[in-house]
Write an enzyme that holds these catalytic residues in place. Structure first.
Site, PDB file in Angstrom:
ATOM      1  N   HIS A 295     -13.377   3.216   8.837  1.00  0.00           N
ATOM      2  CA  HIS A 295     -12.626   2.015   8.437  1.00  0.00           C
ATOM      3  C   HIS A 295     -13.197   1.404   7.153  1.00  0.00           C
ATOM      4  CE1 HIS A 295      -9.869  -1.306  10.193  1.00  0.00           C
ATOM      5  NE2 HIS A 295      -9.848  -1.346   8.864  1.00  0.00           N
TER       6      HIS A 295
ATOM      7  N   ASP B 217      -8.801   6.827   8.714  1.00  0.00           N
ATOM      8  CA  ASP B 217      -9.818   5.818   8.396  1.00  0.00           C
ATOM      9  C   ASP B 217      -9.889   4.754   9.479  1.00  0.00           C
ATOM     10  OD1 ASP B 217     -11.734   4.641   6.449  1.00  0.00           O
ATOM     11  OD2 ASP B 217     -10.266   3.004   6.391  1.00  0.00           O
TER      12      ASP B 217
ATOM     13  N   ILE C 153       0.835  -1.206   0.000  1.00  0.00           N
ATOM     14  CA  ILE C 153       0.000   0.000   0.000  1.00  0.00           C
ATOM     15  C   ILE C 153       0.866   1.251   0.000  1.00  0.00           C
ATOM     16  CG2 ILE C 153      -1.771   1.272   1.261  1.00  0.00           C
ATOM     17  CD1 ILE C 153      -2.788  -1.449   2.307  1.00  0.00           C
TER      18      ILE C 153
ATOM     19  N   CYS D 220       2.688   1.385   7.976  1.00  0.00           N
ATOM     20  CA  CYS D 220       3.476   0.331   8.608  1.00  0.00           C
ATOM     21  C   CYS D 220       2.570  -0.601   9.398  1.00  0.00           C
ATOM     22  CB  CYS D 220       4.532   0.938   9.531  1.00  0.00           C
ATOM     23  SG  CYS D 220       3.878   2.129  10.712  1.00  0.00           S
ATOM     24  N   PRO D 221       3.007  -1.833   9.638  1.00  0.00           N
ATOM     25  CA  PRO D 221       2.212  -2.731  10.480  1.00  0.00           C
ATOM     26  C   PRO D 221       2.228  -2.262  11.923  1.00  0.00           C
ATOM     27  CG  PRO D 221       4.326  -3.719   9.947  1.00  0.00           C
ATOM     28  CD  PRO D 221       4.234  -2.466   9.135  1.00  0.00           C
TER      29      PRO D 221
ATOM     30  N   GLU E 155     -12.716   0.300  17.615  1.00  0.00           N
ATOM     31  CA  GLU E 155     -13.711   0.361  16.540  1.00  0.00           C
ATOM     32  C   GLU E 155     -14.864  -0.598  16.833  1.00  0.00           C
ATOM     33  OE1 GLU E 155     -10.447   1.447  13.053  1.00  0.00           O
ATOM     34  OE2 GLU E 155     -11.218  -0.597  13.224  1.00  0.00           O
TER      35      GLU E 155
END
Length: 317
Positions: free
Chosen positions: A284, A260, A158, A207-208, A265
């Protein structure tokens, strides 16, 4: 094959087909499953599909028939993989299905901030342009992206796609990445994390989420940013210290943010970013284009079919 989908609504609210799974066995789809319902619903399942429903060690040990878990996402932290391995359960995920969609959302947020089309549309619906004396009007800062610097934190699928779009806009790109400069595309400059935050007009997080990247955008790094800079987060909510970002927005330390993802959440109503100045929040949905969800559904079906054929793919354990 008895297949149970625990939380299918997120992937398929009704505009996709579960037909490929129905062709592989008996299928039961639940829109949502509460934690206390998991064992009952999955008791007879050979295969379970989950997106955000957590399958912890105690749950997995209570499902002796279960042999396969298909995570309907790239991240698989909802599954206790050590317990799954102990129980002999294969776990698969869905890699790289939403790259184009998420990169597109980065620029949807960026253009919403720099050009504000919804703001002007709503004002004109209320009659502002029609009532004005001039051929045009504006009351926000309108910004040209060409020549600006985009900093990208994390240069996987991404991040790389976002960089290609930035370059097409005529932006300069700096990347914080483990890749060498020689491995980066033309036009992308390798930089330290602090350099990315300090030198960029836009910082986009890709990044993760790990212990090292938790709150990577904290108060200190936000203070490194230019006063007119913009932060974009389409990665993981906890990459950002949300209170620090809200404070930075409300006090003018940075210009705006587009996010996002949030740390919880759905968010608590008092999440500071929901009311922060110049903070644009989407729920999201960067991953959720029709095309990406169709791709996810097809990969998920392929994963289960491969497992049934004895040659599992996209396994995480």
């Amino acid at each position: 094959m008895n297949i149970v989908v625990l939380d299918g609504f997120g992937l398929n609210p009704g505009d996709l087909s579960w037909g490929e799974f129905e062709a592989m066995g008996k299928l039961t789809v639940h829109d949502r499953t509460a934690p206390e319902q998991i064992v009952e619903r999955a008791a007879e399942a050979d295969a379970v599909l989950t997106n955000k429903t957590v399958l912890d060690a105690d749950t997995l040990r209570s499902l002796p028939r279960l042999k396969y878990i298909g995570v309907l996402a790239t991240g698989y932290n909802v599954v206790d993989t050590a317990a799954a391995r102990e129980c002999g359960i294969t776990v698969t995920n869905i890699p790289a299905y939403s790259t184009a969609s998420v990169a597109q959302m980065v620029f949807a947020h960026l253009l919403a901030i720099t050009n504000r089309p919804e703001h002007y549309t709503e004002a004109n619906r209320a009659g502002r342009w029609a009532a004005g004396p001039d051929f045009c009007w504006w009351d926000t800062q309108l910004t040209e992206l060409a020549g600006k610097t985009m900093g990208i934190v994390g240069f996987g699928h991404i991040g790389s796609a976002a960089a290609r779009i930035a370059l097409a806009f005529g932006m300069k790109v700096k990347a914080f990445t483990s890749k060498t400069q020689e491995a980066l595309p033309d036009g992308v400059e390798k930089a330290s994390l602090d350099e990315v935050f300090a030198d960029s007009d836009v910082v986009s997080l890709h990044c993760p989420l790990t212990p090292d990247t938790h709150h990577i955008a904290d108060a200190g790094r936000l203070r490194l940013m230019k006063p007119g800079a913009i932060l974009i987060n389409t990665g993981r909510g906890p990459l950002v210290d949300e209170q620090a970002l809200a404070d930075a927005l409300n006090t003018g330390v940075i210009r705006a943010a587009g996010v996002d993802v949030l740390s919880c959440e759905p968010p608590h109503a008092d999440n500071p970013l929901l009311s922060a100045r110049n903070c644009f929040v989407t729920p999201h949905v960067a991953w959720a284009t029709l095309e990406a969800r169709e791709r996810l559904m097809a990969i998920a079906a392929g994963n289960l079919r491969a497992f049934m054929d004895g040659a599992p793919k996209n396994t995480v354990i």
